[in-house]
Design a protein around this motif. Structure first.
Motif, mmCIF file in Angstrom:
data_model
loop_
_atom_site.group_PDB
_atom_site.id
_atom_site.type_symbol
_atom_site.label_atom_id
_atom_site.label_comp_id
_atom_site.label_asym_id
_atom_site.label_seq_id
_atom_site.Cartn_x
_atom_site.Cartn_y
_atom_site.Cartn_z
ATOM 1 N N ARG A 157 -6.509 -52.673 33.822
ATOM 2 C CA ARG A 157 -5.522 -53.745 34.026
ATOM 3 C C ARG A 157 -5.659 -54.690 32.853
ATOM 4 O O ARG A 157 -6.441 -55.642 32.886
ATOM 5 N N GLY A 158 -4.941 -54.381 31.771
ATOM 6 C CA GLY A 158 -5.029 -55.222 30.580
ATOM 7 C C GLY A 158 -6.438 -55.254 30.013
ATOM 8 O O GLY A 158 -6.992 -54.224 29.650
ATOM 9 N N PHE A 159 -7.020 -56.442 30.010
ATOM 10 C CA PHE A 159 -8.349 -56.629 29.427
ATOM 11 C C PHE A 159 -9.477 -56.411 30.439
ATOM 12 O O PHE A 159 -10.629 -56.740 30.146
ATOM 13 N N SER A 160 -9.162 -55.856 31.610
ATOM 14 C CA SER A 160 -10.177 -55.745 32.657
ATOM 15 C C SER A 160 -11.381 -54.903 32.225
ATOM 16 O O SER A 160 -12.525 -55.238 32.546
ATOM 17 N N SER A 161 -11.146 -53.808 31.502
ATOM 18 C CA SER A 161 -12.265 -52.959 31.080
ATOM 19 C C SER A 161 -13.164 -53.687 30.089
ATOM 20 O O SER A 161 -14.397 -53.543 30.123
ATOM 21 N N LEU A 162 -12.559 -54.467 29.214
ATOM 22 C CA LEU A 162 -13.338 -55.253 28.256
ATOM 23 C C LEU A 162 -14.187 -56.284 28.990
ATOM 24 O O LEU A 162 -15.390 -56.432 28.708
ATOM 25 N N VAL A 163 -13.583 -56.999 29.931
ATOM 26 C CA VAL A 163 -14.322 -58.010 30.690
ATOM 27 C C VAL A 163 -15.450 -57.363 31.485
ATOM 28 O O VAL A 163 -16.572 -57.878 31.538
ATOM 29 N N TRP A 164 -15.175 -56.200 32.079
ATOM 30 C CA TRP A 164 -16.214 -55.497 32.825
ATOM 31 C C TRP A 164 -17.372 -55.097 31.911
ATOM 32 O O TRP A 164 -18.547 -55.291 32.253
ATOM 33 N N LEU A 165 -17.048 -54.533 30.756
ATOM 34 C CA LEU A 165 -18.091 -54.114 29.825
ATOM 35 C C LEU A 165 -18.949 -55.297 29.370
ATOM 36 O O LEU A 165 -20.175 -55.190 29.273
ATOM 37 N N ARG A 166 -18.306 -56.426 29.092
ATOM 38 C CA ARG A 166 -19.051 -57.594 28.632
ATOM 39 C C ARG A 166 -19.975 -58.120 29.740
ATOM 40 O O ARG A 166 -21.048 -58.656 29.460
ATOM 41 N N GLY A 167 -19.559 -57.948 30.990
ATOM 42 C CA GLY A 167 -20.415 -58.357 32.091
ATOM 43 C C GLY A 167 -21.533 -57.361 32.351
ATOM 44 O O GLY A 167 -22.677 -57.742 32.605
ATOM 45 N N GLU A 168 -21.200 -56.073 32.286
ATOM 46 C CA GLU A 168 -22.171 -55.012 32.552
ATOM 47 C C GLU A 168 -23.199 -54.898 31.434
ATOM 48 O O GLU A 168 -24.398 -54.745 31.688
ATOM 49 N N ARG A 169 -22.723 -54.954 30.190
ATOM 50 C CA ARG A 169 -23.608 -54.787 29.030
ATOM 51 C C ARG A 169 -23.264 -55.829 27.959
ATOM 52 O O ARG A 169 -22.592 -55.526 26.962
ATOM 53 N N PRO A 170 -23.684 -57.072 28.135
ATOM 54 C CA PRO A 170 -23.333 -58.124 27.167
ATOM 55 C C PRO A 170 -23.884 -57.877 25.771
ATOM 56 O O PRO A 170 -23.392 -58.450 24.797
ATOM 57 N N ASP A 171 -24.878 -56.992 25.678
ATOM 58 C CA ASP A 171 -25.472 -56.673 24.379
ATOM 59 C C ASP A 171 -24.724 -55.559 23.652
ATOM 60 O O ASP A 171 -25.023 -55.255 22.493
ATOM 61 N N LEU A 172 -23.767 -54.940 24.322
ATOM 62 C CA LEU A 172 -23.077 -53.771 23.768
ATOM 63 C C LEU A 172 -21.788 -54.183 23.057
ATOM 64 O O LEU A 172 -20.860 -54.680 23.694
ATOM 65 N N PRO A 173 -21.705 -53.999 21.732
ATOM 66 C CA PRO A 173 -20.480 -54.377 21.026
ATOM 67 C C PRO A 173 -19.313 -53.459 21.390
ATOM 68 O O PRO A 173 -19.484 -52.257 21.566
ATOM 69 N N VAL A 174 -18.140 -54.071 21.523
ATOM 70 C CA VAL A 174 -16.930 -53.333 21.905
ATOM 71 C C VAL A 174 -15.853 -53.564 20.852
ATOM 72 O O VAL A 174 -15.504 -54.703 20.540
ATOM 73 N N LEU A 175 -15.343 -52.469 20.314
ATOM 74 C CA LEU A 175 -14.203 -52.512 19.398
ATOM 75 C C LEU A 175 -12.965 -52.107 20.196
ATOM 76 O O LEU A 175 -12.886 -50.994 20.706
ATOM 77 N N VAL A 176 -12.032 -53.025 20.341
ATOM 78 C CA VAL A 176 -10.805 -52.726 21.076
ATOM 79 C C VAL A 176 -9.854 -51.934 20.192
ATOM 80 O O VAL A 176 -9.657 -52.259 19.013
ATOM 81 N N ILE A 177 -9.262 -50.882 20.773
ATOM 82 C CA ILE A 177 -8.244 -50.087 20.100
ATOM 83 C C ILE A 177 -6.958 -50.237 20.897
ATOM 84 O O ILE A 177 -6.956 -50.019 22.110
ATOM 85 N N SER A 178 -5.880 -50.627 20.251
ATOM 86 C CA SER A 178 -4.642 -50.812 21.008
ATOM 87 C C SER A 178 -3.420 -50.596 20.131
ATOM 88 O O SER A 178 -3.422 -50.907 18.944
ATOM 89 N N SER A 179 -2.375 -50.057 20.765
ATOM 90 C CA SER A 179 -1.091 -49.927 20.071
ATOM 91 C C SER A 179 -0.345 -51.255 20.098
ATOM 92 O O SER A 179 0.625 -51.444 19.372
ATOM 93 N N ASN A 180 -0.786 -52.174 20.953
ATOM 94 C CA ASN A 180 -0.196 -53.510 21.021
ATOM 95 C C ASN A 180 -1.022 -54.436 20.135
ATOM 96 O O ASN A 180 -2.084 -54.921 20.541
ATOM 97 N N ASP A 181 -0.542 -54.664 18.925
ATOM 98 C CA ASP A 181 -1.295 -55.498 17.984
ATOM 99 C C ASP A 181 -0.636 -56.867 17.790
ATOM 100 O O ASP A 181 -0.717 -57.474 16.718
ATOM 101 N N HIS A 182 0.011 -57.350 18.858
ATOM 102 C CA HIS A 182 0.591 -58.693 18.819
ATOM 103 C C HIS A 182 -0.538 -59.696 18.552
ATOM 104 O O HIS A 182 -1.656 -59.543 19.080
ATOM 105 N N PRO A 183 -0.300 -60.723 17.718
ATOM 106 C CA PRO A 183 -1.364 -61.686 17.398
ATOM 107 C C PRO A 183 -2.066 -62.271 18.617
ATOM 108 O O PRO A 183 -3.283 -62.476 18.605
#
Length: 216
Positions: free
Chosen positions: A64-90
């Motif tokens: 759901r949008g950024f839900s996976s990113l938020v979950w990852l940051r909560g589950e593994r705050p030490d794990l860097p995440v590079l977002v990949i998206s076709s929606n590159d709106h600023p």
């Protein structure tokens, strides 16, 4: 020094293959893992605590949008995440940054840009395209609210937002129904929400163009 393990989470097999090919030219890796859905992502993170980088598509099945990113940051705050998206709106790029991503790669980016971004993040830095959107105080407040939740509470919150009843959530996660009730009560308290509907509105705000009223 052990070689890193990298997880590519995207529902398009050809794109995953292209990213993995680009990675092999940048850094020696112990293993490259793949996930095509949010459920596969959560399983991979649980099974491989030694993962050192995630490349994350925002639009995978179950997200759901950024839900996976938020979950990852909560589950593994030490794990860097590079977002990949076709929606590159600023604003999407800015929101990814505010929700804790270490970088952002538009799907239209050339292979060299993917390599550069991965290398920068693997070295402890960040990698974002030029961002013209202003920082959002509302997103900052939303991120702060959600950061109070445990990973399990966040999963329950997403289920609540999907309209599931406590007994359905209990069945889905293998929990006692009373445990789910305790989680829901804690979630509403932490998020300062008076109802499940208000909590669902916050989840709605995680969508790329979502917004919410922090006073609601």
């Amino acid at each position: 020094m052990s070689l890193p393990k990298i997880l590519v989470a995207d529902d398009h097999p050809l794109f995953r293959a292209a990213v993995l090919h680009a990675l092999r030219d940048v850094v020696d890796v112990q293993a490259t893992l793949e996930a095509a859905s949010v459920s596969a992502l959560t399983a991979a993170v649980d099974e491989h605590p030694d993962v050192e980088l995630v490349l994350l598509d925002l639009a995978m099945p179950g997200a759901r949008g950024f839900s996976s990113l938020v979950w990852l940051r909560g589950e593994r705050p030490d794990l860097p995440v590079l977002v990949i998206s076709s929606n590159d709106h600023p604003r999407v790029i800015r929101r990814a940054q505010q929700f804790g991503a270490a970088g952002f790669i538009p799907k239209s980016a050339p292979v060299d840009a993917i390599r550069t971004a991965v290398q920068a993040v693997m070295e402890g830095g960040t990698s974002f395209p030029p961002i013209t959107a202003e920082r959002s105080e509302r997103d900052a407040q939303l991120a702060a609210r959600l950061a109070q939740l445990t990973p399990q509470q966040f999963r329950v919150l997403l289920a609540v937002a999907d309209g599931l009843l406590n007994k359905q959530i209990a069945y889905e996660f293998g929990l006692a129904e009373n445990t789910v009730k305790v989680h829901v009560t804690a979630i509403l308290k932490k998020l300062e929400c008076h109802s499940r509907t208000q909590a669902a509105v916050l989840v709605k705000a995680l969508e790329p163009e979502g917004d919410f009223d922090p006073a609601a």
